[in-house]
Write an enzyme that holds these catalytic residues in place. Structure first.
Site, PDB file in Angstrom:
ATOM      1  N   HIS A 107      79.105 -36.099 -24.205  1.00  0.00           N
ATOM      2  CA  HIS A 107      79.587 -34.775 -24.617  1.00  0.00           C
ATOM      3  C   HIS A 107      81.026 -34.813 -25.146  1.00  0.00           C
ATOM      4  O   HIS A 107      81.846 -33.946 -24.843  1.00  0.00           O
ATOM      5  CB  HIS A 107      79.456 -33.779 -23.475  1.00  0.00           C
ATOM      6  CG  HIS A 107      78.049 -33.573 -23.013  1.00  0.00           C
ATOM      7  ND1 HIS A 107      76.976 -33.623 -23.883  1.00  0.00           N
ATOM      8  CD2 HIS A 107      77.525 -33.321 -21.775  1.00  0.00           C
ATOM      9  CE1 HIS A 107      75.855 -33.408 -23.201  1.00  0.00           C
ATOM     10  NE2 HIS A 107      76.155 -33.228 -21.932  1.00  0.00           N
ATOM     11  N   HIS A 177      75.157 -25.826 -23.480  1.00  0.00           N
ATOM     12  CA  HIS A 177      74.533 -26.541 -22.360  1.00  0.00           C
ATOM     13  C   HIS A 177      74.075 -25.574 -21.263  1.00  0.00           C
ATOM     14  O   HIS A 177      74.206 -25.874 -20.074  1.00  0.00           O
ATOM     15  CB  HIS A 177      75.521 -27.565 -21.790  1.00  0.00           C
ATOM     16  CG  HIS A 177      74.857 -28.777 -21.208  1.00  0.00           C
ATOM     17  ND1 HIS A 177      74.003 -28.704 -20.139  1.00  0.00           N
ATOM     18  CD2 HIS A 177      74.938 -30.086 -21.544  1.00  0.00           C
ATOM     19  CE1 HIS A 177      73.587 -29.928 -19.829  1.00  0.00           C
ATOM     20  NE2 HIS A 177      74.132 -30.784 -20.676  1.00  0.00           N
ATOM     21  N   GLU A 316      68.882 -28.335 -25.379  1.00  0.00           N
ATOM     22  CA  GLU A 316      70.092 -28.482 -26.181  1.00  0.00           C
ATOM     23  C   GLU A 316      69.733 -28.883 -27.611  1.00  0.00           C
ATOM     24  O   GLU A 316      69.302 -30.003 -27.867  1.00  0.00           O
ATOM     25  CB  GLU A 316      71.003 -29.540 -25.554  1.00  0.00           C
ATOM     26  CG  GLU A 316      71.335 -29.302 -24.086  1.00  0.00           C
ATOM     27  CD  GLU A 316      71.704 -30.585 -23.371  1.00  0.00           C
ATOM     28  OE1 GLU A 316      72.658 -31.267 -23.801  1.00  0.00           O
ATOM     29  OE2 GLU A 316      71.008 -30.934 -22.397  1.00  0.00           O
TER      30      GLU A 316
END
Length: 351
Positions: A107, A177, A316
């Site tokens: 991320h 998320h 996602e």
């Protein structure tokens, strides 16, 4: 439609976290926070019109900045998901990114998720957040601005419009998320939820769930959700791309590979409450993660709705993980001074 502003809380460094709540004509609402530009709550009616919060999260902002609690509801940038060996090469130049998950980047290193975003604009049904990252911060090139406009409609659609602008050629893979549990029942995991994913392949992974560059066929495997069925039906079946005991944490290669064209990616539904959510995206992939790395007990949450093992399903929308290092994966670079845009919609209704 109406929008209200409040203070959600204060972080350890003294920064205030603002909360913006959009309520539609039916009483459904979404609360969005400046911390990570995240979704703090999303109240959606069941088949009887009873509202319930369908996203996991916390009552205090300090829990949102703990990466071990799973990036609950937060925006992710510059590059969502995994980058192998925390590096990539673009136009012959190697860039090194944060190794915040063992030897690899997860991320983008978390900077976009765990800091305060600016509010650029509000209307009666939208909030626009932005976050700026200077050239070479966390190893990524370009003075980089990510803007995300959330719009909530009277038809219970939550739309996320992402815009990236950089003064140098760079990479971007933004997503949100949120973990969804449509039952709004604090005693239930998502294993009883029905799921359909409109994909024919998945990205093959190694023992660390890093993409190998190969694509695997979904048909007939425990990963196959082409026909809607319960998440829990096969979640514990042994499979090469799934870690025992963890369950789904996999990228699906959607039928539609045309970047920029909106298409339905997935449908999540809860038979008891009747709530249904469709996920639409103009990106080629979607990651299914059911919180298998979260603790089985002890984590905080909202009220008695804890953030624990398999309590929610994250869907996602994204480019494939580690697409930067696999030329055969669909991807679009951000060109200097040219906006890159992508859109995701979560469309709520009832069965």
């Amino acid at each position: 439609m109406s929008i209200t502003k409040s203070i959600f809380g204060t972080l350890a460094n003294g920064e205030e976290v603002e909360l913006y709540t959009i309520t539609n004509k039916n009483g459904a609402s979404v609360s969005l926070m400046t911390l990570g530009g995240g979704i703090q709550s999303l109240n959606i009616p069941d088949r009887n019109g009873v509202l319930g919060d369908v996203v996991l999260g916390f009552e205090k902002p300090e829990y949102y900045v703990d990466p071990d609690l799973g990036y609950q509801g937060l925006l992710v940038g510059r590059y969502a998901n995994r980058i192998r060996d925390a590096k990539f090469t673009m136009d012959g130049v190697e860039y090194n990114t944060p190794a915040n998950q063992g030897t690899w980047t997860l991320h983008g290193g978390g900077r976009f998720s765990f800091n305060i975003w600016s509010v650029e604009e509000t209307t009666d049904n939208s909030v626009t957040f932005s976050f700026f990252s200077p050239d070479m911060q966390d190893g990524f090139p370009g003075n980089f601005k990510l803007t995300v406009k959330y719009t909530f409609t009277d038809d219970n659609i939550l739309r996320l419009d992402y815009t990236v602008l950089s003064d140098k050629k760079t990479v971007a893979n933004p997503t949100n998320h949120a973990y969804f549990n449509l039952s709004c029942d604090s005693t239930k995991t998502v294993e009883e939820h029905l799921l359909q994913i409109n994909a024919d392949y998945f990205t093959e992974t190694d023992d660390s769930q890093l993409p190998t560059g190969e694509l695997g066929e979904l048909k007939g495997t425990m990963l196959d959700f082409a026909q809607m069925h319960k998440i829990g039906d096969k979640i514990d079946e042994p499979f090469r791309a799934v870690i025992d005991g963890i369950g789904y944490d996999n990228n699906y290669c959607l039928y539609n590979k045309e970047i920029g064209k909106m298409a339905q990616a997935a449908i999540l539904a809860d038979e008891v409450s009747g709530r249904k959510m469709e996920v639409w995206t103009d990106l080629p992939g979607i990651q299914l993660y059911c919180g298998g790395w979260l603790e089985k007990s002890g984590n905080p949450g909202k009220g008695d709705s804890l953030v624990t093992y398999r309590r929610g399903a994250a869907l996602e929308t994204q480019f494939y993980p580690d697409a930067l290092n696999h030329p055969n994966f669909p991807f679009k670079y951000v060109e200097a001074n040219e906006e890159f845009k992508t859109t995701t919609e979560f469309r709520f209704s009832v069965l």
